[in-house]
Design an enzyme around this catalytic site. Structure first.
Site, PDB file in Angstrom:
ATOM      1  N   GLU A 251       0.837  -1.208   0.000  1.00 17.00           N
ATOM      2  CA  GLU A 251       0.000   0.000   0.000  1.00 17.00           C
ATOM      3  C   GLU A 251       0.863   1.245   0.000  1.00 17.00           C
ATOM      4  O   GLU A 251       1.991   1.226   0.501  1.00 17.00           O
ATOM      5  CB  GLU A 251      -0.883   0.016   1.264  1.00 17.00           C
ATOM      6  CG  GLU A 251      -1.833  -1.166   1.355  1.00 17.00           C
ATOM      7  CD  GLU A 251      -2.574  -1.221   2.685  1.00 17.00           C
ATOM      8  OE1 GLU A 251      -2.249  -0.435   3.596  1.00 17.00           O
ATOM      9  OE2 GLU A 251      -3.472  -2.062   2.807  1.00 17.00           O
ATOM     10  N   LYS A 253       2.081   4.572   1.510  1.00 15.67           N
ATOM     11  CA  LYS A 253       2.119   5.093   2.888  1.00 15.67           C
ATOM     12  C   LYS A 253       1.699   6.555   2.818  1.00 15.67           C
ATOM     13  O   LYS A 253       2.454   7.411   2.380  1.00 15.67           O
ATOM     14  CB  LYS A 253       3.529   4.955   3.465  1.00 15.67           C
ATOM     15  CG  LYS A 253       3.601   5.276   4.938  1.00 15.67           C
ATOM     16  CD  LYS A 253       4.980   4.935   5.479  1.00 15.67           C
ATOM     17  CE  LYS A 253       5.046   5.011   6.995  1.00 15.67           C
ATOM     18  NZ  LYS A 253       4.692   6.306   7.545  1.00 15.67           N
ATOM     19  N   ARG A 273      -3.130   8.999  17.028  1.00 15.79           N
ATOM     20  CA  ARG A 273      -2.093   8.035  17.394  1.00 15.79           C
ATOM     21  C   ARG A 273      -1.763   8.127  18.894  1.00 15.79           C
ATOM     22  O   ARG A 273      -1.452   7.134  19.520  1.00 15.79           O
ATOM     23  CB  ARG A 273      -0.888   8.393  16.527  1.00 15.79           C
ATOM     24  CG  ARG A 273       0.387   7.778  16.851  1.00 15.79           C
ATOM     25  CD  ARG A 273       0.626   6.591  15.980  1.00 15.79           C
ATOM     26  NE  ARG A 273       1.711   5.872  16.552  1.00 15.79           N
ATOM     27  CZ  ARG A 273       2.937   5.887  16.092  1.00 15.79           C
ATOM     28  NH1 ARG A 273       3.210   6.530  14.989  1.00 15.79           N
ATOM     29  NH2 ARG A 273       3.884   5.218  16.685  1.00 15.79           N
ATOM     30  N   GLU A 303      -6.044   6.741   7.741  1.00 16.76           N
ATOM     31  CA  GLU A 303      -5.225   7.955   7.701  1.00 16.76           C
ATOM     32  C   GLU A 303      -6.128   9.110   7.267  1.00 16.76           C
ATOM     33  O   GLU A 303      -6.872   8.989   6.292  1.00 16.76           O
ATOM     34  CB  GLU A 303      -4.103   7.737   6.680  1.00 16.76           C
ATOM     35  CG  GLU A 303      -2.955   8.678   6.779  1.00 16.76           C
ATOM     36  CD  GLU A 303      -1.916   8.339   7.857  1.00 16.76           C
ATOM     37  OE1 GLU A 303      -2.118   7.403   8.660  1.00 16.76           O
ATOM     38  OE2 GLU A 303      -0.902   9.050   7.883  1.00 16.76           O
ATOM     39  N   PHE A 400      -7.886   1.980   6.026  1.00 20.53           N
ATOM     40  CA  PHE A 400      -7.161   0.822   5.489  1.00 20.53           C
ATOM     41  C   PHE A 400      -7.399  -0.431   6.325  1.00 20.53           C
ATOM     42  O   PHE A 400      -6.880  -1.486   6.017  1.00 20.53           O
ATOM     43  CB  PHE A 400      -5.669   1.102   5.296  1.00 20.53           C
ATOM     44  CG  PHE A 400      -4.962   1.735   6.465  1.00 20.53           C
ATOM     45  CD1 PHE A 400      -4.756   1.035   7.636  1.00 20.53           C
ATOM     46  CD2 PHE A 400      -4.494   3.033   6.364  1.00 20.53           C
ATOM     47  CE1 PHE A 400      -4.085   1.607   8.694  1.00 20.53           C
ATOM     48  CE2 PHE A 400      -3.817   3.626   7.424  1.00 20.53           C
ATOM     49  CZ  PHE A 400      -3.618   2.905   8.598  1.00 20.53           C
ATOM     50  N   GLU A 476       5.102   9.259   0.939  1.00 21.20           N
ATOM     51  CA  GLU A 476       6.001   8.972   2.058  1.00 21.20           C
ATOM     52  C   GLU A 476       6.756   7.670   1.921  1.00 21.20           C
ATOM     53  O   GLU A 476       7.751   7.462   2.585  1.00 21.20           O
ATOM     54  CB  GLU A 476       5.158   8.891   3.327  1.00 21.20           C
ATOM     55  CG  GLU A 476       5.349  10.051   4.243  1.00 21.20           C
ATOM     56  CD  GLU A 476       5.440   9.580   5.683  1.00 21.20           C
ATOM     57  OE1 GLU A 476       6.124  10.258   6.441  1.00 21.20           O
ATOM     58  OE2 GLU A 476       4.839   8.557   6.036  1.00 21.20           O
ATOM     59  N   LYS A 481       2.127  -5.441   3.823  1.00 19.30           N
ATOM     60  CA  LYS A 481       1.422  -6.125   4.915  1.00 19.30           C
ATOM     61  C   LYS A 481       1.174  -7.597   4.599  1.00 19.30           C
ATOM     62  O   LYS A 481       0.850  -7.935   3.453  1.00 19.30           O
ATOM     63  CB  LYS A 481       0.072  -5.436   5.164  1.00 19.30           C
ATOM     64  CG  LYS A 481       0.198  -3.996   5.613  1.00 19.30           C
ATOM     65  CD  LYS A 481      -1.178  -3.337   5.738  1.00 19.30           C
ATOM     66  CE  LYS A 481      -1.048  -1.900   6.189  1.00 19.30           C
ATOM     67  NZ  LYS A 481      -2.332  -1.180   6.141  1.00 19.30           N
TER      68      LYS A 481
HETATM   69  P1  ATP Z   1       6.387   7.122  10.495  1.00 19.10           P
HETATM   70  O1  ATP Z   1       7.037   8.302  11.106  1.00 19.10           O
HETATM   71  O2  ATP Z   1       7.226   6.351   9.542  1.00 19.10           O
HETATM   72  O3  ATP Z   1       4.991   7.396   9.971  1.00 19.10           O
HETATM   73  P2  ATP Z   1       5.331   5.981  12.835  1.00 19.10           P
HETATM   74  O4  ATP Z   1       6.161   5.511  13.978  1.00 19.10           O
HETATM   75  O5  ATP Z   1       4.509   7.200  12.993  1.00 19.10           O
HETATM   76  O6  ATP Z   1       6.283   6.091  11.623  1.00 19.10           O
HETATM   77  P3  ATP Z   1       4.632   3.424  11.913  1.00 19.10           P
HETATM   78  O7  ATP Z   1       3.675   2.486  12.489  1.00 19.10           O
HETATM   79  O8  ATP Z   1       6.035   3.067  12.061  1.00 19.10           O
HETATM   80  O9  ATP Z   1       4.313   4.861  12.438  1.00 19.10           O
HETATM   81  O10 ATP Z   1       4.324   3.574  10.364  1.00 19.10           O
HETATM   82  C1  ATP Z   1       3.019   3.421   9.953  1.00 19.10           C
HETATM   83  C2  ATP Z   1       2.325   4.764   9.950  1.00 19.10           C
HETATM   84  O11 ATP Z   1       2.128   5.122   8.602  1.00 19.10           O
HETATM   85  C3  ATP Z   1       0.948   4.650  10.533  1.00 19.10           C
HETATM   86  O12 ATP Z   1       0.930   5.034  11.892  1.00 19.10           O
HETATM   87  C4  ATP Z   1       0.090   5.551   9.673  1.00 19.10           C
HETATM   88  O13 ATP Z   1      -0.050   6.821  10.273  1.00 19.10           O
HETATM   89  C5  ATP Z   1       0.879   5.725   8.414  1.00 19.10           C
HETATM   90  N1  ATP Z   1       0.282   5.102   7.228  1.00 19.10           N
HETATM   91  C6  ATP Z   1       0.103   5.723   6.071  1.00 19.10           C
HETATM   92  N2  ATP Z   1      -0.412   4.911   5.161  1.00 19.10           N
HETATM   93  C7  ATP Z   1      -0.582   3.718   5.763  1.00 19.10           C
HETATM   94  C8  ATP Z   1      -1.081   2.458   5.322  1.00 19.10           C
HETATM   95  N3  ATP Z   1      -1.491   2.262   4.079  1.00 19.10           N
HETATM   96  N4  ATP Z   1      -1.098   1.459   6.216  1.00 19.10           N
HETATM   97  C9  ATP Z   1      -0.669   1.637   7.474  1.00 19.10           C
HETATM   98  N5  ATP Z   1      -0.177   2.795   7.949  1.00 19.10           N
HETATM   99  C10 ATP Z   1      -0.138   3.831   7.094  1.00 19.10           C
END
Ligand code: ATP
Length: 659
Positions: A251, A253, A273, A303, A400, A476, A481
């Site tokens: 997917e 990001k 979050r 998101e 998602f 990003e 998954k």
């Molecule tokens: P980052 O700063 O890389 O976003 P993080 O620590 O905030 O990292 P992670 O769980 O490591 O969060 O990375 C997943 C984050 O990416 C999720 O918390 C969400 O906000 C975002 N995100 C964006 N698109 C998706 C997606 N398709 N599936 C899951 N998470 C997604």
């Protein structure tokens, strides 16, 4: 001893000891001893909320980040804002000789300043008194009131105690003991219970007896759940290897805010979050959710983004961040002006509905935007919500995942099954509420030329190709998954993997050396380099080409710089002459040099900043380059050999990338 009567100084001793101790086991044991001795009445919450301030949702936000805190402390201490210590607090990041090793750690810089003004004897505050004052700090509505509370704190503490108060306010104690260990030492089921309730008070109250196990609790509608997280991987091949043999969905990001939507009939919550309920989304989204989520009770994971309905695409990268807010503000002003002009000069162009100044959700925005525009005056956040309400920029939730459906939690089902539920539960509404499932939802808009946002990958090349496309698109990165996995609160074990371009911390200044420039200078473009790390106590001998940078300086600054360097420019006649041996560049034709600075000693250091991303570099000799670099200032005050070295830059990238 009863927790609330325990002196805060006892906690400070625990914090100091924990911070210094090396052994994790000893840190945990000390914490246990503290709980047994000083929370004998088993009223744990008043103490634990000070140990884990980032998880405490009982108190509102303090509204004090370092910069505001600096000013409030300066005022609370009655210092002049341009005094040396005041500047030290304001410039806490910068370091330099005065702030020395404490640079970058606000609480330590503040302690330096406070030590010169506070006594060493403990102020004698109890845990209850500290919590009461923190409540006052959070409840105070303006900086003057906050300054007053800080001033009371300063009168009633010594510098060490004040240091910990500041760390609590900044919600990061840097104790060197993980939240997991603290939870575990408190109660073996504490972490699990917190993950599904996000309620520290409830955890402390339910788990008073360490020897009594708590039945595992499932998630509930209306209580925020700690989100499933993604583990970082370095490249597509690593991701593919890690999920070997599994069915995998890839997917985009998205670069927005992670939001859990909890719908319980007409009651809707938007948990972020960090488990805050963002009611400001309600204004723009509630009706859409009521109408398009086809079940009474559910939790969606997704998101929240901004959708530009005039361009039919996600709003620009960064629009959810401060910089984007400014852009929006400009756009808003322009649109507002346009609306006013149309309303005054061409009223007949308006639809009757608009002339009625309809304030409900509408796609015809001129007048409603005008009215909304007038209503906007308090904060950027509110501004964003108002945009969501209006025509051009809308809030868009991309769901998602689904965690709860009807009367049951569905986190134990596979992602593939949850995707099926998501398809049934949500009726997508373009640009407002979308679902991210393979061959459906957001992807059903895919037609020639329109991007697709997720797909089931069959080989690593497909993953790699998609990643490259998302980077081109300035997204990003990607999330990969395991379709067979269940959703687990707070899990980052690798069911979800994220692949992002590497980045450096926003706002980091990099000191680089000018190697070469384009000739003539009408479009000033400097090729800058990083130093090859020299052996100890020597100056660098070689400089490695790193990126080109041209913008950021005023014409005068640029003129001054070129004038200074001009005597040392040597024309390079390609291909007769090789580059001087102290510069390493590639043979890439795009980077064919024009004029060299004839030796590093004559050159000048530039501080540059960039978009937070770095890119792997083929055209430059350094392993990474920067996206959209900009000159922050010319460092005439620095010697050529103070240039950042490649190794330090790589370490900076690695430390910025974290998880
Ligand atoms: P980052 O700063 O890389 O976003 P993080 O620590 O905030 O990292 P992670 O769980 O490591 O969060 O990375 C997943 C984050 O990416 C999720 O918390 C969400 O906000 C975002 N995100 C964006 N698109 C998706 C997606 N398709 N599936 C899951 N998470 C997604």
């Amino acid at each position: 001893m009863a927790t609330e009567q325990t002196k805060f100084s006892v906690m400070c001793s625990l914090f100091n000891w924990t911070q210094r101790a090396k052994s994790p086991a000893k840190k945990r044991a000390k914490f246990r001893k503290f709980l047994d001795s000083f929370c004998a009445d088993r009223n744990f919450f008043p103490a634990i909320r000070l140990v884990l301030p980032n998880l405490d949702r009982e108190r509102g936000s303090y509204g004090l980040k370092e910069s505001v805190l600096a000013i409030s402390l300066i005022d609370a201490l009655g210092m002049s804002r341009d005094s040396e210590d005041a500047l030290r607090l304001i410039n806490w990041r910068k370091g330099g000789a005065k702030t020395g090793a404490n640079a970058g750690n606000f609480a330590l810089v503040a302690t330096e300043v406070l030590q010169r003004r506070q006594g060493t004897a403990s102020g004698g505050l109890t845990i209850k008194e500290v919590n009461d004052l923190l409540d006052q700090l959070a409840a105070s509505e303006n900086r003057a009131e906050k300054t007053q509370v800080l001033s009371t704190f300063i009168q009633k503490t010594n510098a060490q105690e004040m240091k910990w108060i500041i760390m609590i306010v900044l919600k990061d104690l840097k104790l060197g003991i993980s939240e997991k260990s603290i939870f575990h030492e408190f109660h073996p089921d504490a972490e699990d219970l917190f993950n599904v309730t996000c309620d520290l008070k409830l955890v402390c109250e339910k788990l008073r007896d360490r020897n009594q196990r708590h039945k595992r609790q499932d998630i509930e509608v209306g209580k925020a759940v700690r989100p499933q997280l993604a583990k970082r991987v370095a490249n597509a091949a690593e991701a593919w290897k890690k999920l070997h043999g599994k069915e995998v969905v890839v997917e985009c990001k998205f670069d927005g805010d992670r939001i859990q939507i909890h719908k319980n009939g007409t009651e809707i919550h938007f948990f972020s979050r960090n488990f805050l309920d963002h009611s400001e989304y309600a204004h723009a989204m509630s009706e859409i959710i009521q109408q398009n989520i086809l079940v009474d009770r559910c939790i969606l994971d997704g998101e929240m983004l901004v959708w530009d309905s005039s361009l039919n695409r996600f709003a620009e990268f960064g629009s959810n961040q401060e910089i984007g807010m400014h852009l929006y503000f400009c756009l808003a002003t322009l649109k507002l002006l346009f609306s006013v002009l149309v309303t005054i000069f061409f009223p007949s162009l308006l639809q009757p509905r608009q002339q009625g100044m309809d304030l409900t959700v509408t796609d015809s925005y001129a007048v409603s935007f005008y009215l909304n525009g007038l209503a906007v005056n308090s904060s950027y956040l509110e501004l964003r919500c108002r945009f969501g309400f209006s025509g051009w920029m809308n809030w868009l939730d991309v769901a998602f995942d689904i965690l709860y459906f009807g009367d049951t939690s569905v986190i134990h089902q596979t992602l593939k099954e949850r995707h099926e539920i998501l398809r049934k539960v949500v009726r997508p509404l373009k640009g407002r509420l979308e679902i991210l499932v393979p061959n459906g939802g957001l992807n059903s808009h895919c037609s020639s030329g329109e991007p697709c946002w997720s797909f089931i990958a069959h080989n690593v090349d497909e993953v790699e190709k998609f990643f490259k496309e998302t980077i081109e698109n300035r997204d990003e990165g990607i999330v990969i998954k395991d379709l067979g996995s269940k959703w687990e609160p707070s899990d980052r074990s690798g069911k979800w993997l994220k692949l992002k371009p590497e980045y450096i911390q926003a706002g980091t200044d990099l000191d680089v050396l000018i190697i070469e420039t384009c000739f003539p200078f009408q479009v000033a473009q400097f090729l800058v380099g990083l130093a090859e790390r020299p052996s100890p106590n020597t100056h660098p001998k070689r400089f490695i080409s790193f990126c080109r940078v041209g913008t950021g300086l005023s014409d005068d600054e640029l003129d001054a710089l070129v004038t200074k360097l001009k005597p040392y420019f040597r024309k390079y006649e390609y291909p007769k002459k090789r580059p001087p041996s102290f510069y390493q560049v590639t043979n890439h034709s795009k980077e064919r040099p024009d004029v060299w600075v004839d030796s590093p000693e004559k050159s000048i250091i530039l501080s540059i900043t960039s978009d937070i991303r770095t890119i792997e570099s083929e055209v430059f000799a350094a392993p990474y380059s920067l996206r959209f670099p900009r000159i922050d200032r010319v460092r005439y005050d620095k010697a050529w050999y103070e240039c950042l070295d490649v190794q330090s830059f790589i370490e900076l990238v690695q430390s910025s990338n974290g998880t």
